[in-house]
Design a protein around this motif. Sequence first.
Motif, PDB file in Angstrom:
ATOM      1  N   PHE A  52     -45.749  40.699 -14.137  1.00  0.00           N
ATOM      2  CA  PHE A  52     -45.858  39.431 -13.422  1.00  0.00           C
ATOM      3  C   PHE A  52     -46.927  39.541 -12.339  1.00  0.00           C
ATOM      4  CE2 PHE A  52     -44.706  36.936  -9.652  1.00  0.00           C
ATOM      5  CZ  PHE A  52     -44.772  35.662 -10.173  1.00  0.00           C
ATOM      6  N   PHE A  53     -46.899  40.619 -11.582  1.00  0.00           N
ATOM      7  CA  PHE A  53     -47.865  40.799 -10.501  1.00  0.00           C
ATOM      8  C   PHE A  53     -49.270  41.039 -11.050  1.00  0.00           C
ATOM      9  CE2 PHE A  53     -43.819  41.646  -8.410  1.00  0.00           C
ATOM     10  CZ  PHE A  53     -43.909  40.711  -7.389  1.00  0.00           C
ATOM     11  N   ALA A  54     -49.387  41.706 -12.178  1.00  0.00           N
ATOM     12  CA  ALA A  54     -50.692  41.865 -12.818  1.00  0.00           C
ATOM     13  C   ALA A  54     -51.214  40.505 -13.271  1.00  0.00           C
ATOM     14  CB  ALA A  54     -50.597  42.820 -13.999  1.00  0.00           C
ATOM     15  N   GLY A  55     -50.308  39.648 -13.733  1.00  0.00           N
ATOM     16  CA  GLY A  55     -50.695  38.319 -14.181  1.00  0.00           C
ATOM     17  C   GLY A  55     -51.241  37.450 -13.072  1.00  0.00           C
ATOM     18  N   ILE A  56     -50.782  37.674 -11.852  1.00  0.00           N
ATOM     19  CA  ILE A  56     -51.297  36.897 -10.712  1.00  0.00           C
ATOM     20  C   ILE A  56     -52.800  37.150 -10.550  1.00  0.00           C
ATOM     21  CG2 ILE A  56     -51.230  36.644  -8.194  1.00  0.00           C
ATOM     22  CD1 ILE A  56     -48.193  37.223  -8.386  1.00  0.00           C
ATOM     23  N   GLY A  57     -53.194  38.408 -10.565  1.00  0.00           N
ATOM     24  CA  GLY A  57     -54.618  38.740 -10.467  1.00  0.00           C
ATOM     25  C   GLY A  57     -55.415  38.209 -11.644  1.00  0.00           C
ATOM     26  N   PHE A  58     -54.831  38.305 -12.831  1.00  0.00           N
ATOM     27  CA  PHE A  58     -55.492  37.808 -14.035  1.00  0.00           C
ATOM     28  C   PHE A  58     -55.677  36.294 -13.947  1.00  0.00           C
ATOM     29  CE2 PHE A  58     -55.186  36.434 -18.570  1.00  0.00           C
ATOM     30  CZ  PHE A  58     -56.392  36.974 -18.994  1.00  0.00           C
ATOM     31  N   SER A  59     -54.649  35.592 -13.491  1.00  0.00           N
ATOM     32  CA  SER A  59     -54.745  34.134 -13.336  1.00  0.00           C
ATOM     33  C   SER A  59     -55.835  33.762 -12.336  1.00  0.00           C
ATOM     34  CB  SER A  59     -53.409  33.558 -12.859  1.00  0.00           C
ATOM     35  OG  SER A  59     -52.434  33.721 -13.831  1.00  0.00           O
ATOM     36  N   TYR A  60     -55.905  34.505 -11.251  1.00  0.00           N
ATOM     37  CA  TYR A  60     -56.938  34.246 -10.248  1.00  0.00           C
ATOM     38  C   TYR A  60     -58.329  34.469 -10.854  1.00  0.00           C
ATOM     39  CZ  TYR A  60     -59.842  34.643  -6.125  1.00  0.00           C
ATOM     40  OH  TYR A  60     -60.841  34.474  -5.220  1.00  0.00           O
ATOM     41  N   ALA A  61     -58.478  35.557 -11.600  1.00  0.00           N
ATOM     42  CA  ALA A  61     -59.768  35.854 -12.226  1.00  0.00           C
ATOM     43  C   ALA A  61     -60.162  34.735 -13.206  1.00  0.00           C
ATOM     44  CB  ALA A  61     -59.729  37.192 -12.935  1.00  0.00           C
ATOM     45  N   LEU A  62     -59.209  34.232 -13.976  1.00  0.00           N
ATOM     46  CA  LEU A  62     -59.500  33.157 -14.911  1.00  0.00           C
ATOM     47  C   LEU A  62     -59.893  31.874 -14.179  1.00  0.00           C
ATOM     48  CD1 LEU A  62     -56.722  33.423 -17.654  1.00  0.00           C
ATOM     49  CD2 LEU A  62     -59.149  33.944 -17.896  1.00  0.00           C
ATOM     50  N   SER A  63     -59.189  31.565 -13.115  1.00  0.00           N
ATOM     51  CA  SER A  63     -59.452  30.309 -12.409  1.00  0.00           C
ATOM     52  C   SER A  63     -60.775  30.337 -11.641  1.00  0.00           C
ATOM     53  CB  SER A  63     -58.307  29.971 -11.457  1.00  0.00           C
ATOM     54  OG  SER A  63     -58.241  30.905 -10.406  1.00  0.00           O
TER      55      SER A  63
END
Length: 65
Positions: A52-63
């Motif tokens: 979940f916490f890795a996904g936060i960074g990934f979501s930020y990178a995508l956005s």
Amino acid sequence: MTLLVENVLQQPAALRAAVAHQIGEGRDALNAAARLLTSSKSVVVTGMGASFFAGIGFSYALSSQ
């Protein structure tokens, strides 16, 4: 040595292997995934715990693209 310490000590080799694959024989698959992500109208990122916490960074990178 505990399993946790063993896993931590194995991380550098695992990371090197993952990077070697992605810039080697896995490069075409990585590029195809990148094309899918960049051409999608939306992407759902899910996870539980550490993922979940890795996904936060990934979501930020995508956005930020």
